[in-house]
Design a protein around this motif. Structure first.
Motif, PDB file in Angstrom:
ATOM      1  N   THR A 100      -1.360  -8.059 -14.332  1.00  0.00           N
ATOM      2  CA  THR A 100      -0.556  -7.732 -15.510  1.00  0.00           C
ATOM      3  C   THR A 100       0.768  -7.128 -15.034  1.00  0.00           C
ATOM      4  N   GLY A 101       1.872  -7.639 -15.589  1.00  0.00           N
ATOM      5  CA  GLY A 101       3.182  -7.152 -15.153  1.00  0.00           C
ATOM      6  C   GLY A 101       3.456  -5.755 -15.692  1.00  0.00           C
ATOM      7  N   ILE A 102       3.989  -4.909 -14.842  1.00  0.00           N
ATOM      8  CA  ILE A 102       4.370  -3.553 -15.261  1.00  0.00           C
ATOM      9  C   ILE A 102       5.888  -3.441 -15.103  1.00  0.00           C
ATOM     10  N   TRP A 103       6.564  -3.008 -16.129  1.00  0.00           N
ATOM     11  CA  TRP A 103       8.029  -2.910 -16.082  1.00  0.00           C
ATOM     12  C   TRP A 103       8.474  -1.472 -16.225  1.00  0.00           C
ATOM     13  N   VAL A 104       9.488  -1.121 -15.480  1.00  0.00           N
ATOM     14  CA  VAL A 104      10.045   0.224 -15.559  1.00  0.00           C
ATOM     15  C   VAL A 104      11.529   0.102 -15.881  1.00  0.00           C
ATOM     16  N   ASP A 105      11.997   0.937 -16.785  1.00  0.00           N
ATOM     17  CA  ASP A 105      13.414   0.940 -17.138  1.00  0.00           C
ATOM     18  C   ASP A 105      14.152   1.993 -16.338  1.00  0.00           C
ATOM     19  N   PHE A 122      -4.414  -0.309 -12.695  1.00  0.00           N
ATOM     20  CA  PHE A 122      -4.589   1.139 -12.819  1.00  0.00           C
ATOM     21  C   PHE A 122      -4.456   1.598 -14.266  1.00  0.00           C
ATOM     22  N   SER A 123      -3.697   0.818 -15.041  1.00  0.00           N
ATOM     23  CA  SER A 123      -3.603   1.205 -16.445  1.00  0.00           C
ATOM     24  C   SER A 123      -4.647   0.464 -17.281  1.00  0.00           C
ATOM     25  N   GLY A 124      -5.631  -0.087 -16.595  1.00  0.00           N
ATOM     26  CA  GLY A 124      -6.757  -0.675 -17.313  1.00  0.00           C
ATOM     27  C   GLY A 124      -6.546  -2.119 -17.730  1.00  0.00           C
ATOM     28  N   ASP A 125      -5.393  -2.704 -17.377  1.00  0.00           N
ATOM     29  CA  ASP A 125      -5.149  -4.093 -17.739  1.00  0.00           C
ATOM     30  C   ASP A 125      -5.736  -5.006 -16.680  1.00  0.00           C
ATOM     31  N   PRO A 126      -5.857  -6.298 -16.997  1.00  0.00           N
ATOM     32  CA  PRO A 126      -6.395  -7.209 -15.984  1.00  0.00           C
ATOM     33  C   PRO A 126      -5.478  -7.304 -14.762  1.00  0.00           C
ATOM     34  N   THR A 171       4.214 -13.091  10.785  1.00  0.00           N
ATOM     35  CA  THR A 171       4.257 -11.731  10.253  1.00  0.00           C
ATOM     36  C   THR A 171       4.923 -11.728   8.881  1.00  0.00           C
ATOM     37  N   ILE A 172       6.006 -12.519   8.774  1.00  0.00           N
ATOM     38  CA  ILE A 172       6.699 -12.598   7.486  1.00  0.00           C
ATOM     39  C   ILE A 172       5.742 -13.121   6.420  1.00  0.00           C
ATOM     40  N   ILE A 173       4.980 -14.164   6.777  1.00  0.00           N
ATOM     41  CA  ILE A 173       4.040 -14.749   5.819  1.00  0.00           C
ATOM     42  C   ILE A 173       2.982 -13.722   5.417  1.00  0.00           C
ATOM     43  N   ALA A 174       2.450 -13.026   6.433  1.00  0.00           N
ATOM     44  CA  ALA A 174       1.392 -12.051   6.156  1.00  0.00           C
ATOM     45  C   ALA A 174       1.915 -10.950   5.240  1.00  0.00           C
ATOM     46  N   VAL A 175       3.100 -10.444   5.559  1.00  0.00           N
ATOM     47  CA  VAL A 175       3.670  -9.386   4.725  1.00  0.00           C
ATOM     48  C   VAL A 175       3.906  -9.904   3.311  1.00  0.00           C
ATOM     49  N   GLY A 176       4.406 -11.141   3.222  1.00  0.00           N
ATOM     50  CA  GLY A 176       4.671 -11.721   1.910  1.00  0.00           C
ATOM     51  C   GLY A 176       3.417 -11.819   1.072  1.00  0.00           C
ATOM     52  N   LEU A 177       2.358 -12.299   1.684  1.00  0.00           N
ATOM     53  CA  LEU A 177       1.097 -12.450   0.954  1.00  0.00           C
ATOM     54  C   LEU A 177       0.585 -11.081   0.521  1.00  0.00           C
ATOM     55  N   LEU A 178       0.724 -10.118   1.416  1.00  0.00           N
ATOM     56  CA  LEU A 178       0.270  -8.756   1.117  1.00  0.00           C
ATOM     57  C   LEU A 178       1.058  -8.178  -0.054  1.00  0.00           C
ATOM     58  N   VAL A 179       2.385  -8.362  -0.005  1.00  0.00           N
ATOM     59  CA  VAL A 179       3.230  -7.841  -1.094  1.00  0.00           C
ATOM     60  C   VAL A 179       2.827  -8.478  -2.418  1.00  0.00           C
ATOM     61  N   ALA A 180       2.597  -9.799  -2.378  1.00  0.00           N
ATOM     62  CA  ALA A 180       2.239 -10.501  -3.606  1.00  0.00           C
ATOM     63  C   ALA A 180       0.933  -9.960  -4.170  1.00  0.00           C
ATOM     64  N   VAL A 181      -0.050  -9.753  -3.284  1.00  0.00           N
ATOM     65  CA  VAL A 181      -1.350  -9.246  -3.758  1.00  0.00           C
ATOM     66  C   VAL A 181      -1.203  -7.815  -4.272  1.00  0.00           C
ATOM     67  N   LEU A 182      -0.448  -6.996  -3.524  1.00  0.00           N
ATOM     68  CA  LEU A 182      -0.281  -5.598  -3.936  1.00  0.00           C
ATOM     69  C   LEU A 182       0.422  -5.516  -5.292  1.00  0.00           C
ATOM     70  N   SER A 183       1.378  -6.430  -5.507  1.00  0.00           N
ATOM     71  CA  SER A 183       2.120  -6.381  -6.768  1.00  0.00           C
ATOM     72  C   SER A 183       1.193  -6.633  -7.951  1.00  0.00           C
ATOM     73  N   ALA A 184       0.047  -7.238  -7.673  1.00  0.00           N
ATOM     74  CA  ALA A 184      -0.873  -7.561  -8.758  1.00  0.00           C
ATOM     75  C   ALA A 184      -1.749  -6.374  -9.125  1.00  0.00           C
ATOM     76  N   LEU A 185      -1.744  -5.356  -8.277  1.00  0.00           N
ATOM     77  CA  LEU A 185      -2.696  -4.254  -8.490  1.00  0.00           C
ATOM     78  C   LEU A 185      -2.255  -3.200  -9.512  1.00  0.00           C
ATOM     79  N   PRO A 186      -0.954  -2.803  -9.554  1.00  0.00           N
ATOM     80  CA  PRO A 186      -0.608  -1.669 -10.417  1.00  0.00           C
ATOM     81  C   PRO A 186      -1.105  -1.835 -11.850  1.00  0.00           C
ATOM     82  N   GLY A 187      -1.077  -3.063 -12.337  1.00  0.00           N
ATOM     83  CA  GLY A 187      -1.540  -3.304 -13.694  1.00  0.00           C
ATOM     84  C   GLY A 187      -2.961  -2.845 -13.912  1.00  0.00           C
TER      85      GLY A 187
END
Lengths: 767, 138
Positions: free
Chosen positions: B93-98, B86-90, B68-84
């Motif tokens: 793409t890393g998105i940073w918030v201050d 939405f702003s039209g980047d590939p 379960t830990i592995i599955a969640v980890g993989l999911l988090v990693a893939v999800l982290s790749a998506l927000p970029g």
């Protein structure tokens, strides 16, 4: 209409996810609700019929793999509209039918999800204008069909048939991919609609003929043309809704659809007509002959479907306008009557408990409405007026007569197929329902309305289209025929062909067909059959492959860890040393680095620990020595300014020691496998491995690239990736895709470990 | 192994090690550390615990199965790749918030989320190797 093409697909994809939920909530009524989706989508597409009929084409495109200039392009023209509406309309009816057939069975949520997945794939295939998109959907139909044929996965023959269908159509798919890529290369475009305009350029290319052969091979495998036909009768172990939907009305016609799609592009090649007409013609006659010999209702229908598919390939192969018209007419007529007959066969199986024709008889009293559906559909199949099947057969004869060459052979083939199909239609509609009522495994009675309404509707639609063929029929066939022919062709359908050879052939086919039915049991005894050579070869290849793999695995993977490690290290060392010394030439580093005294001390410590690990007789001491050696190396990393590497090294060493200690008592005692000879061999391999790694390290130092990529990372780490730890920014930002791949591999390896340990969830719950 | 000394130390050490792992994970982007190393630290903490007590109690320490830990980890990693995207980047793409926490500027970004995914996968994989390969027969 243009963007909405994509919306149609999106709705279907959502339906895939939604289906299991709907099934859970609405239980057995779910298929009714679900059937509204394909019905309304079909109606939505048909709204544009008028415009499409007048030659308008709707297209929608978005960039997919921009680097390779591949875009997902959708196109709604006459042919795709006809095919997509057929897929959706049949899909709705099959869902209704499945309500009756699958009620109360296990795994229904999964079943409907796969059914929608298949529907998505078929609609996507119909609407694709890009060869890559088309290919992806093509493969998706194979995969979803595998799931559906193997739905009763507890049954071994189900599993085998599903696998066979997947392997045969999948192999065809590989050929198709090769063919499509060649075609796109020759044409200089991935767009099917643009290829037609460049048909001359394609014909001039040396890739044209190989491309045609490969594409045809893919289409033949999918559409069950001889000699690849054997998978289709075997696929009858699928639940009947699947057989009616995939294996008669839609998926098996994907090959025919593809050939129709590419007809404007490839139809002018010299090989087109000989190849397609011959294969299609032979399949058309031979499969109909084989159908007569079957005693299982569904297998008989399956062979007659193979024959019908042969007819369509045959007609597209002929390729002149009236043949194209006939192919489209026949495709629609066949979908209507064969879909109905498959459903009837399923209902009989469901209610009487058998579909063996020798055991069935006199069911008309018990199942009057089913019998009516079967009767009407069979009249259409037999080619009796005023059914749409009759119009289909009439156009088939006209097409054969219109051919440029070999008219006599073509007409005889068409006539033979028509006669045999008449006999089959008579058998499947008369044998189970008339004659003396026989004992069936289950006392037969009429099934639920869901079981008899869809086939009856399909059969009646055949009547409507037949009677109204000059109007509605022409309209439906017209647009699709124009697209297939690549030009505006005369597509008036007539119920009454006028006195002439066509009428004579139709009457002849009926008379001879009646005769063939009378003597069908004697015909079945004639020792001449299509044979299942393909099936036998497939099975032998398959079992040979399995035996070969087992033998290979036994010899390479004998279960001894030491053997695996020896092979890996020896192989790796050989590879590296060969590459270093045989190809590129190995150079010593030019400049030497000053070595500080304490580095020498650490290096000696590492060496001593390694030697001790190799020589000691105590396993515990060996583990400790290995750990010491690893820690020493980590210290060197620290000295050379690689803290991340050092931390990783220390942690890995720690974990390794922990792991070894915890599995300690399972290991065999030392010395068990340790003859002097064995130790000598191991030492040799180990030294070779060490030398290889050292050589690589030295060569890496010697090679001084013009500009180092590390400069780029160093300069851009802070500005581009918002981090000053270069190692980390490379891992999670610059090369994050690599990392994603690596953790995916880790996850897969973990699955492997879990499977190896045969660890079940239940044991996890145990305390 | 029944060493009171080791048991007590392990109890104490494990919370420190876990805290240290989080510290390594968060600082990783700017200083030595990161998800991979932090994951290995957690695994060695669990390994220490298993050594001091037994494998079964180390497993129950995890609360969920490593897969379960592995599955969640993989999911988090893939999800982290998506927000970029939405702003039209590939993809990725890393998105940073201050953020401003108590006057201090704190930067949070999707690469940290990605590192968290890496961390979880490594934890899962390493604990499977440690706690299940060593399982007794039967």
């Amino acid at each position: 209409m243009t963007e909405s093409l994509f919306i149609v697909l999106a709705v279907l994809i959502v339906a895939v996810a939604l289906a299991p939920i709907v099934v859970r909530i609405a239980q057995d009524r779910a298929p009714y609700l679900l059937s509204l989706i394909p019905f309304s989508l079909a109606a939505f597409l048909l709204l544009s019929w008028r415009q499409v009929d007048s030659g308008e084409v709707f297209g929608y495109s978005f960039s997919w793999v921009s680097g390779l200039d591949i875009s997902a392009t959708w196109r709604l023209d006459g042919l795709s509209l006809m095919f997509a509406s057929l897929v959706l309309g049949m899909g709705g009816l099959v869902l209704v039918y499945a309500r009756g057939y699958m009620a109360g069975m296990a795994d229904n949520g999964k079943f409907y999800a796969y059914l929608f997945l298949f529907m998505t794939a078929m609609v996507g295939l119909a609407l694709s204008d890009n060869v890559i998109t088309l290919f992806v959907f093509w493969e998706l139909t194979s995969v979803s069909s595998y799931m559906l044929i193997g739905h009763k996965h507890g049954d071994e023959s189900s599993r085998n048939s599903a696998l066979q269908a997947l392997i045969v159509t999948g192999a065809g798919g590989l050929a198709l991919l090769g063919g499509l890529v060649m075609l796109a290369t020759a044409a200089g475009t991935w767009q099917i609609s643009e290829m037609a305009a460049r048909a001359d350029a394609i014909a001039a290319s040396s890739l044209a003929i190989p491309a045609l052969v490969l594409v045809a091979a893919g289409a033949f495998a999918k559409s069950a043309q001889a000699p690849f036909h054997f998978w289709l009768p075997n696929a009858m172990s699928a639940p009947t809704p699947v057989s009616a939907y995939l294996h008669s009305a839609t998926m098996v016609k994907a090959g025919v659809f593809l050939l129709a799609r590419l007809h404007p592009t490839l139809g002018e090649l010299w090989l087109w007509t000989p190849l397609l007409a011959t294969v299609g013609g032979i399949t058309m006659v031979a499969a109909a002959w084989q159908a007569l010999r079957e005693t299982d209702l569904k297998r008989m229908l399956a062979y007659s479907t193979v024959s019908a598919l042969g007819t369509m390939v045959f007609l597209i192969g002929l390729g002149h306008p009236s043949a194209i018209k006939a192919a489209v007419t026949f495709l629609i007529a066949h979908a209507l009557y064969k879909g109905a007959l498959f459903m009837v066969a399923g209902s009989i199986d469901h209610e009487a408990g058998t579909r063996d024709l020798r055991l069935l008889g006199g069911l008309r009293r018990a199942m009057p409405l089913t019998a009516a559906g079967a009767g009407i559909a069979a009249i259409s199949m037999a080619g009796i007026p005023p059914m749409f099947g009759y119009v289909g057969k009439e156009t088939l004869f006209a097409a054969a007569l219109d051919a440029d060459r070999f008219v006599v052979i073509l007409v005889i083939a068409a006539l033979a197929a028509a006669v045999l199909n008449f006999a089959i239609a008579a058998i499947v509609s008369l044998k189970p329902f008339f004659g003396d009522a026989s004992e069936t495994p289950k006392p037969a009675h009429e099934g639920s309305p869901a079981l008899w309404t869809p086939p009856l509707l399909l059969a009646l639609l055949g009547v409507v289209l037949g009677v109204a063929s000059p109007w509605i029929g022409s309209m439906i066939v017209g647009a699709a025929s124009d697209t297939t022919a690549g030009q505006d062709i005369k597509t008036e359908l007539e119920l009454w062909p006028g006195f002439g050879s066509v009428l004579a052939l139709s009457v002849g086919a009926i008379a001879l067909g009646a005769g063939a039915y009378m003597i069908s049991s004697s015909l079945a005894r004639v020792p001449l059959h299509l044979g299942n050579g393909g099936d036998g070869i497939f099975r032998r290849l398959n079992s040979g492959l399995q035996r070969g793999s087992v033998a290979l695995t036994r010899s390479v993977q004998n279960g001894q860890m030491s053997w695996y490690i020896s092979v890996i290290v020896a192989f790796g060392a050989t590879l590296i040393l060969t590459a270093m010394f045989a190809r590129d030439g190995f150079r010593w580093p030019a400049d030497t680095v000053a070595v500080r005294p304490y580095e020498v001390v650490i290096a000696i410590g590492v060496l001593l620990a390694a030697v001790m690990a190799a020589l000691t007789r105590s396993r515990l001491r060996a583990i400790a020595a290995l750990g010491a050696s690893g820690y020493g190396i980590a210290t060197l990393f620290v000295i050379y300014g690689a803290p991340d590497l050092a931390m990783t090294q220390i942690l890995v060493e720690t974990l390794l020691v922990l792991l070894l200690v915890s599995v300690f008592r399972f290991l065999p005692t030392t010395g068990e496998n340790s003859s002097p000879r064995r130790r000598g061999k191991d030492a040799l391999i180990a030294i070779a491995g060490g030398v290889a790694v050292s050589v690589v390290a030295l060569a890496a130092i010697a090679a001084t690239p013009a500009s180092s990529i590390s400069d780029f990372f160093g300069a851009n780490s802070k500005t581009e990736a918002e981090g000053s730890n270069v190692v980390n920014t490379i891992l999670v930002d610059f090369r994050a895709l690599d990392t994603l791949g690596e953790i995916a591999v880790l996850a897969v390896a973990a699955i492997g470990v879990i499977a190896l340990l045969r660890f079940t969830p239940r044991r996890w719950g145990d305390k | 192994m029944n060493s009171v000394l080791l048991m007590t130390t392990a109890r104490l050490l494990i919370s420190i090690l876990l805290l240290f792992a989080i510290f390594l994970l968060v600082r990783g982007h700017n200083a030595p550390g990161g998800g991979f190393i932090a994951g290995l630290v957690v695994a060695s903490a669990v390994g220490l615990y298993a050594l001091a007590f037994d494998i079964r109690s180390a497993r129950s320490l995890l609360r969920v199965h490593p897969r379960t830990i592995i599955a969640v980890g993989l999911l988090v990693a893939v999800l982290s790749a998506l927000p970029g995207m939405f702003s039209g980047d590939p993809f990725m793409t890393g998105i940073w918030v201050d953020f401003s926490v108590g006057g201090e500027s704190v930067k949070l970004g999707t690469p940290l989320l990605f590192d968290l995914g890496v961390f979880l996968v490594v934890v899962g994989m390493a604990t499977i190797a440690l706690l299940w390969l060593a399982e007794e027969e039967g």
